[in-house]
Design a protein around this motif. Structure first.
Motif, PDB file in Angstrom:
ATOM      1  N   GLN A  58      -2.364  14.145  39.251  1.00  0.00           N
ATOM      2  CA  GLN A  58      -1.254  13.468  39.920  1.00  0.00           C
ATOM      3  C   GLN A  58      -1.755  12.543  41.025  1.00  0.00           C
ATOM      4  OE1 GLN A  58       1.886  14.402  38.490  1.00  0.00           O
ATOM      5  NE2 GLN A  58       0.280  15.274  37.198  1.00  0.00           N
ATOM      6  N   TYR A 112      -3.557   9.323  39.754  1.00  0.00           N
ATOM      7  CA  TYR A 112      -2.682   8.267  39.244  1.00  0.00           C
ATOM      8  C   TYR A 112      -1.897   7.605  40.372  1.00  0.00           C
ATOM      9  CZ  TYR A 112       0.666   5.454  36.898  1.00  0.00           C
ATOM     10  OH  TYR A 112       1.407   4.360  36.541  1.00  0.00           O
ATOM     11  N   ARG A 113      -1.255   8.415  41.203  1.00  0.00           N
ATOM     12  CA  ARG A 113      -0.380   7.850  42.241  1.00  0.00           C
ATOM     13  C   ARG A 113      -1.148   7.017  43.259  1.00  0.00           C
ATOM     14  NH1 ARG A 113       1.596  13.175  42.606  1.00  0.00           N
ATOM     15  NH2 ARG A 113       0.480  13.335  44.587  1.00  0.00           N
ATOM     16  N   ALA A 118      -2.219   3.679  39.710  1.00  0.00           N
ATOM     17  CA  ALA A 118      -0.963   2.919  39.738  1.00  0.00           C
ATOM     18  C   ALA A 118      -1.020   1.678  40.630  1.00  0.00           C
ATOM     19  CB  ALA A 118       0.188   3.828  40.160  1.00  0.00           C
ATOM     20  N   PRO A 119      -1.618   1.739  41.835  1.00  0.00           N
ATOM     21  CA  PRO A 119      -1.580   0.561  42.714  1.00  0.00           C
ATOM     22  C   PRO A 119      -2.559  -0.553  42.332  1.00  0.00           C
ATOM     23  CG  PRO A 119      -1.934   2.603  43.967  1.00  0.00           C
ATOM     24  CD  PRO A 119      -2.198   2.901  42.536  1.00  0.00           C
ATOM     25  N   GLU A 170      -4.616  -3.194  31.149  1.00  0.00           N
ATOM     26  CA  GLU A 170      -3.221  -2.747  31.091  1.00  0.00           C
ATOM     27  C   GLU A 170      -3.064  -1.513  30.206  1.00  0.00           C
ATOM     28  OE1 GLU A 170      -4.215  -5.830  30.806  1.00  0.00           O
ATOM     29  OE2 GLU A 170      -3.191  -6.982  32.379  1.00  0.00           O
ATOM     30  N   LYS A 210      -4.448   1.586  31.936  1.00  0.00           N
ATOM     31  CA  LYS A 210      -3.521   2.003  32.990  1.00  0.00           C
ATOM     32  C   LYS A 210      -2.317   2.732  32.399  1.00  0.00           C
ATOM     33  CE  LYS A 210      -1.541   0.059  37.229  1.00  0.00           C
ATOM     34  NZ  LYS A 210      -1.488  -1.157  38.069  1.00  0.00           N
ATOM     35  N   ASP A 211      -1.810   2.234  31.277  1.00  0.00           N
ATOM     36  CA  ASP A 211      -0.655   2.860  30.640  1.00  0.00           C
ATOM     37  C   ASP A 211      -0.985   4.242  30.081  1.00  0.00           C
ATOM     38  OD1 ASP A 211       1.124   0.884  31.254  1.00  0.00           O
ATOM     39  OD2 ASP A 211       1.259   0.043  29.235  1.00  0.00           O
ATOM     40  N   LEU A 217      -0.533   6.427  32.928  1.00  0.00           N
ATOM     41  CA  LEU A 217       0.869   6.480  33.338  1.00  0.00           C
ATOM     42  C   LEU A 217       1.609   7.540  32.520  1.00  0.00           C
ATOM     43  CD1 LEU A 217       3.597   5.528  34.549  1.00  0.00           C
ATOM     44  CD2 LEU A 217       3.584   3.709  32.800  1.00  0.00           C
ATOM     45  N   TRP A 253       0.314  11.069  33.172  1.00  0.00           N
ATOM     46  CA  TRP A 253       0.807  11.546  34.468  1.00  0.00           C
ATOM     47  C   TRP A 253       2.240  12.055  34.368  1.00  0.00           C
ATOM     48  CZ3 TRP A 253       4.622   8.477  37.124  1.00  0.00           C
ATOM     49  CH2 TRP A 253       4.979   8.975  38.380  1.00  0.00           C
ATOM     50  N   ARG A 254       3.069  11.361  33.624  1.00  0.00           N
ATOM     51  CA  ARG A 254       4.480  11.748  33.544  1.00  0.00           C
ATOM     52  C   ARG A 254       4.641  13.166  33.024  1.00  0.00           C
ATOM     53  NH1 ARG A 254       7.130   6.183  30.996  1.00  0.00           N
ATOM     54  NH2 ARG A 254       7.247   5.025  32.978  1.00  0.00           N
TER      55      ARG A 254
END
Length: 314
Positions: free
Chosen positions: A168, A171-172, A176-177, A183, A186-187, A190, A193-194
């Motif tokens: 967590q 990613y946060r 993410a930033p 891309e 990164k996805d 993402l 992480w969800r």
């Protein structure tokens, strides 16, 4: 009091089920979407790769090494999810004839971990097809899982909670930033992480439930098991960081001096120790969960075991 606690835990499992249904994703339709990784960009951000701390690398070299680290990062998650899934299936047995809400939540957890393993195998194939030969991922997932699962359930759940909490944070706070990452890469994290955000909640519930079963002597042995597991993880990181630096030196156009290679080995090992051990240990939530379970003496034992790792430059 037990009835109230049971009701509270059931409600937390139920919330995980609700969110799991809402955020459910598919590898091809939602994540990959007929895309490839963009090798003109970094994979891992500097906040995770720590490559900004190796001053003699130029921009192209930092990008290449971030891609190698990113390949290993994905493979490491595929590795740990092998033993995490096995342990979650095992502890779900306690709910077979009991709390069916908890059972459903853990079955969903297991199903999602199997999907994540499939995703990371796919990522390795996709990245490997576009990078020069010679990369080696040293740990064997089944062998590592066999060793981990030989330790106490308390220790394995503690390690699992630690891993899914730092997922967590990574990613946060870092992935993410960062607008300079591939891309697709990164996805991947993402969507990972969800679902992992719900897994971390269930890790806490199952770890604290397991803790309630133990005598003081059993918990003391479990603390030793957790220390041993962290040491085993560090051993794997030493092997993999050495392999990744050797691969980087092999495929990089510029030849490095012996002193630079030593700095690379130290830097990559420090980054891996931060990624897979230190960032989890230092996560405030991990401390909040662990502290009520252990004595001051056990806490000092854990701290002393971590000193050689945390005390190294990273």
């Amino acid at each position: 009091m037990n009835t109230v606690q049971h009701s509270t835990d059931t409600a937390r499992y139920a919330k995980c089920i609700t969110i799991s249904k809402r955020i459910r994703w598919d590898i091809d339709k939602d994540v990959i979407r007929d895309r490839q990784f963009d090798f003109s960009k970094k994979f891992l951000p500097d906040g995770i790769s720590k490559l900004n701390e190796i001053g003699f690398l130029n921009a192209d070299e930092r990008r290449l090494l971030s891609q190698i680290q990113g390949r290993t990062y994905a493979n490491m998650f595929g590795l740990v999810e092998r033993f995490i899934n096995a342990k979650i299936l095992e502890v779900s047995r306690d709910h077979w004839l009991g709390d069916q809400t908890a059972l459903e939540a853990l079955v969903r957890f297991s199903d999602e971990e199997l999907k994540h393993q499939a995703l990371f195998r796919r990522i390795e194939q996709m990245i490997g097809a576009h990078m020069p030969p010679g990369y080696r991922f040293m740990p064997q997932p089944d062998d590592v899982a066999s060793v981990v699962l030989g330790k106490s359930t308390w220790a394995v759940l503690g390690l699992t909670c630690h891993i899914e909490l730092f997922t967590q944070t990574h990613y946060r706070e870092s992935i993410a930033p960062d607008a300079e990452l591939s891309e697709l890469y990164k996805d991947v994290f993402l969507f990972h992480w969800r679902e992992e955000s719900q897994h971390a909640i269930m890790d806490e519930l199952e770890w604290t439930r397991e803790d309630g079963k133990l005598s003081a002597a059993e918990r003391d042995r479990a603390v030793d098991d957790l220390i041993a597991l962290v040491g085993a993880v560090d051993g794997l990181l030493q092997l993999q960081s050495e392999a990744d630096v050797a691969y980087f030196a092999q495929i990089n156009p510029r030849e490095f001096t012996p002193e630079q290679l030593q700095q690379l080995r130290a830097g990559v090992l420090g980054a891996y120790r931060w990624q897979y051990i230190i960032s989890g240990v230092q996560d405030p939530r991990f401390g909040e969960i662990l502290s009520p379970m252990i004595t001051e003496v056990q806490s000092r034992r854990i701290g002393e075991a971590l000193l050689p790792i945390i005390g190294k430059p990273n």
